[in-house]
Motif scaffolding. Structure first.
Motif, PDB file in Angstrom:
ATOM      1  N   GLU A  88     -70.150   3.604  -1.597  1.00 55.20           N
ATOM      2  CA  GLU A  88     -71.266   2.836  -2.413  1.00 55.20           C
ATOM      3  C   GLU A  88     -72.446   3.184  -1.772  1.00 55.20           C
ATOM      4  N   CYS A 120     -66.550  -2.688  -7.715  1.00 60.59           N
ATOM      5  CA  CYS A 120     -67.147  -1.871  -6.248  1.00 60.59           C
ATOM      6  C   CYS A 120     -66.166  -1.970  -5.343  1.00 60.59           C
ATOM      7  N   ALA A 125     -69.673  -5.580  -9.450  1.00 64.42           N
ATOM      8  CA  ALA A 125     -70.870  -5.020  -9.319  1.00 64.42           C
ATOM      9  C   ALA A 125     -71.659  -4.492 -10.581  1.00 64.42           C
ATOM     10  N   ASP A 179     -76.351  -2.151  -4.877  1.00 66.21           N
ATOM     11  CA  ASP A 179     -75.981  -1.700  -6.341  1.00 66.21           C
ATOM     12  C   ASP A 179     -76.494  -0.613  -6.777  1.00 66.21           C
ATOM     13  N   HIS A 186     -75.562  -6.906  -4.370  1.00 63.43           N
ATOM     14  CA  HIS A 186     -74.649  -7.857  -4.871  1.00 63.43           C
ATOM     15  C   HIS A 186     -73.835  -8.252  -3.810  1.00 63.43           C
TER      16      HIS A 186
END
Length: 236
Positions: A88, A120, A125, A179, A186
């Motif tokens: 991510e 996520c 997310a 994010d 987040h």
């Protein structure tokens, strides 16, 4: 004489492992936190099953994926939350101007759904994740000024809301996760996972199709408004 950092070879191997479009597609798909069969991932990545099997072998050997077999089926998932964080975080570094535009209405709709709300790995997310994170912060349940941390009031809120927090492992209770669509952090960590699980179990949030996209149900809109003051318009 310069002494090379002993971690350099391992870092180079890790980077090379991810630096393949098919393997990257698999890692991104597995951010939904679920186990996929090799066949499902092959169709998702648009490659032959034999090709995909070779890529999965490399990812498993490199410690990024874990696998298990049930009968004839081979299932794989991300090895742990640290791998999910790595993927991510890397995705968040991609310049949105470099992303290929969706081809057709179907891809455009899928992209819009992902931007509205998605998982996520095991937390929320997209605009949904950001809305919940901001609501927690505005209500004094989460602090972001000195890094992400639940306040005492936040811990009480989780308990009063019936959301059990796993505080026994090495995983941080609260962690910021950048994010990649909203370009803002987040809530991740044990608290983010518990909150996401609670919303899904209550039916306040449901998955859309077989991917990572989720949407808030009418009951969820009412619950989030009551619990956190989140406006329904922020969830659509």
């Amino acid at each position: 004489m310069t002494t090379r950092d002993p971690q350099a070879p391992q870092l180079a191997r890790l980077a090379a492992l991810i630096a393949d479009e098919t393997r990257a597609a698999c890692l991104l798909a597995l951010l939904d936190g679920r186990a996929w069969t090799a066949g499902e991932l092959a169709r998702h990545a648009g490659v032959a099953a034999s090709t995909l099997s070779e890529h999965l072998g490399k990812l498993v050997a490199g410690g990024l994926l874990a696998e298990e077999r049930q009968g004839r089926h081979r299932y794989v998932r991300l090895a742990d939350a640290r791998v999910a964080q790595l993927v991510e975080d890397l995705a968040a570094q991609v310049d949105p101007r470099d992303v290929v535009r969706p081809r057709g209405l179907r891809e455009s709709s899928a992209g819009s759904a992902m931007a509205r709300g998605r998982t996520c790995y095991d937390h929320l997310a997209g605009r949904l994740g950001i809305a919940v994170t901001e609501a927690l912060t505005l209500r004094g349940l989460l602090r972001q000024d000195t890094g992400f941390a639940l306040t005492d009031t936040g811990l009480e809120w989780f308990a009063a809301s019936g959301i059990a927090l796993d505080r026994g492992g090495r995983r941080p209770l609260a962690r910021a996760c950048l994010d990649w669509t909203e370009r803002r952090p987040h809530l991740a960590g044990a608290a983010g996972a518990a909150l996401c699980r609670h919303l899904l179990e209550r039916g306040w949030c449901v998955r859309i199709g077989s991917g990572r996209a989720v949407k808030v149900t009418p009951a969820g809109e009412r619950a989030l408004a009551d619990l956190l003051g989140v406006r329904a318009t922020a969830l659509r």
